[in-house]
Design a protein around this motif. Structure first.
Motif, PDB file in Angstrom:
ATOM      1  N   LEU A  24       7.683   6.371  -6.168  1.00 27.42           N
ATOM      2  CA  LEU A  24       8.041   6.497  -7.159  1.00 27.42           C
ATOM      3  C   LEU A  24       8.966   5.959  -8.500  1.00 27.42           C
ATOM      4  N   GLU A  25       8.710   4.375  -8.124  1.00 22.78           N
ATOM      5  CA  GLU A  25       9.175   3.415  -9.288  1.00 22.78           C
ATOM      6  C   GLU A  25       8.442   4.035 -10.528  1.00 22.78           C
ATOM      7  N   ARG A  26       6.468   3.987  -9.874  1.00 22.70           N
ATOM      8  CA  ARG A  26       4.768   3.785 -11.222  1.00 22.70           C
ATOM      9  C   ARG A  26       5.493   5.708 -12.136  1.00 22.70           C
ATOM     10  N   ALA A  27       5.933   6.553 -10.940  1.00 27.90           N
ATOM     11  CA  ALA A  27       5.803   7.885 -11.517  1.00 27.90           C
ATOM     12  C   ALA A  27       6.661   7.621 -12.712  1.00 27.90           C
ATOM     13  N   ALA A  28       8.059   7.262 -12.773  1.00 25.78           N
ATOM     14  CA  ALA A  28       8.608   7.136 -13.532  1.00 25.78           C
ATOM     15  C   ALA A  28       8.694   6.531 -14.400  1.00 25.78           C
ATOM     16  N   THR A  29       8.155   5.276 -14.791  1.00 21.66           N
ATOM     17  CA  THR A  29       7.435   4.589 -15.181  1.00 21.66           C
ATOM     18  C   THR A  29       6.110   4.912 -16.207  1.00 21.66           C
ATOM     19  N   ASP A  30       5.337   5.637 -15.303  1.00 18.86           N
ATOM     20  CA  ASP A  30       4.563   6.047 -16.056  1.00 18.86           C
ATOM     21  C   ASP A  30       4.881   6.716 -17.062  1.00 18.86           C
ATOM     22  N   GLU A  31       5.696   8.113 -17.293  1.00 20.56           N
ATOM     23  CA  GLU A  31       6.787   9.276 -17.692  1.00 20.56           C
ATOM     24  C   GLU A  31       7.056   8.186 -19.287  1.00 20.56           C
TER      25      GLU A  31
END
Length: 249
Positions: free
Chosen positions: A121-128
């Protein structure tokens, strides 16, 4: 419950004579427990839903077109708007006055996911965030939130960032002088966020703005590298509300 009571403030690592960062190891244990399905959902459920709300398409937004190629992309973070929306609209208006080519991106840096041990979930947020930053021509990101500054440094190191307080000083945005009279009336103390433990430049920028407004600043017993947690970090109030209340007091 014990490992989830850590507020992730970093003070234990700062004062440990053997340089042991207990908070780091506890954060890794959160990931381990989450990966094997052993992390109690109730400890972090509210904050992860709050994070999703900030990333939802109805709220995750940006102002200005990528064609504008803004110099600054203002990222106020989720909690500033949650505290008072006018803090965001007002600060953005000030930036636009001094730096017309400034866009704004509303969202979450991913801190709740890190504290919950949810690395995907952290990677999804930072990828956005990274995708929008690249689409807008890799502008300097102006961050209002100290936790966002820390998160960007660790998880988005390729993005050039500047603290909102530092940018205010650079652009000549200063608070009005205090109208209070007498030496005692203008005294103030600044509470340093623990997430700025490694950022003396930002801490000094805050003091500079207050000093310019005419305040006589005094330091609290714990400040700077010795800053203590306000009880928000690590989302511990759901895990151990008694300890969170103790920290706040």
């Amino acid at each position: 419950r014990l490992i989830s009571t850590c507020s992730q403030c970093g003070l234990c690592a700062e004062v440990c004579p053997q340089d042991i960062d207990v908070g780091y190891h506890l954060r890794k244990s959160h990931q381990f427990m989450r990966n094997k399905g052993s992390m109690p959902w109730v400890f972090h459920d509210f904050w992860l839903r709050d994070m999703q709300h900030a990333r939802d398409g109805r709220h995750y937004a940006f102002h200005a077109s990528p064609a504008d190629r803004p110099r600054y992309l203002y990222f106020p973070g989720c909690q500033l708007a949650a505290s008072e929306p006018r803090y965001v609209s007002g600060s953005y208006a000030l930036l636009r006055e001094k730096a017309e080519h400034t866009a704004i991106l509303l969202g979450c840096c991913g801190a709740p996911a890190v504290w919950a041990g949810d690395a995907p979930l952290e990677r999804a947020a930072t990828d956005e965030i990274r995708a929008v930053w690249q689409e807008y021509g890799q502008p300097i990101m102006a961050l209002a939130c100290p936790t966002c500054l820390k998160m960007f440094g660790e998880y988005l190191p390729e993005i050039e960032t500047v603290s909102l307080l530092t940018l205010y000083a650079e652009l000549g945005i200063f608070p009005p002088a205090t109208e209070r009279e007498g030496p005692e009336a203008a005294r103030a103390a600044i509470f340093d966020p623990c997430s700025l433990r490694e950022r003396p430049d930002v801490r000094q920028a805050a003091r500079g703005l207050f000093a310019r407004a005419g305040y006589q600043l005094e330091e609290l017993p714990y400040h700077g590298r010795q800053a203590q947690c306000c009880s928000f970090g690590g989302q511990i109030d759901d895990t151990n509300p008694v300890y969170a209340k103790f920290l706040a007091e």
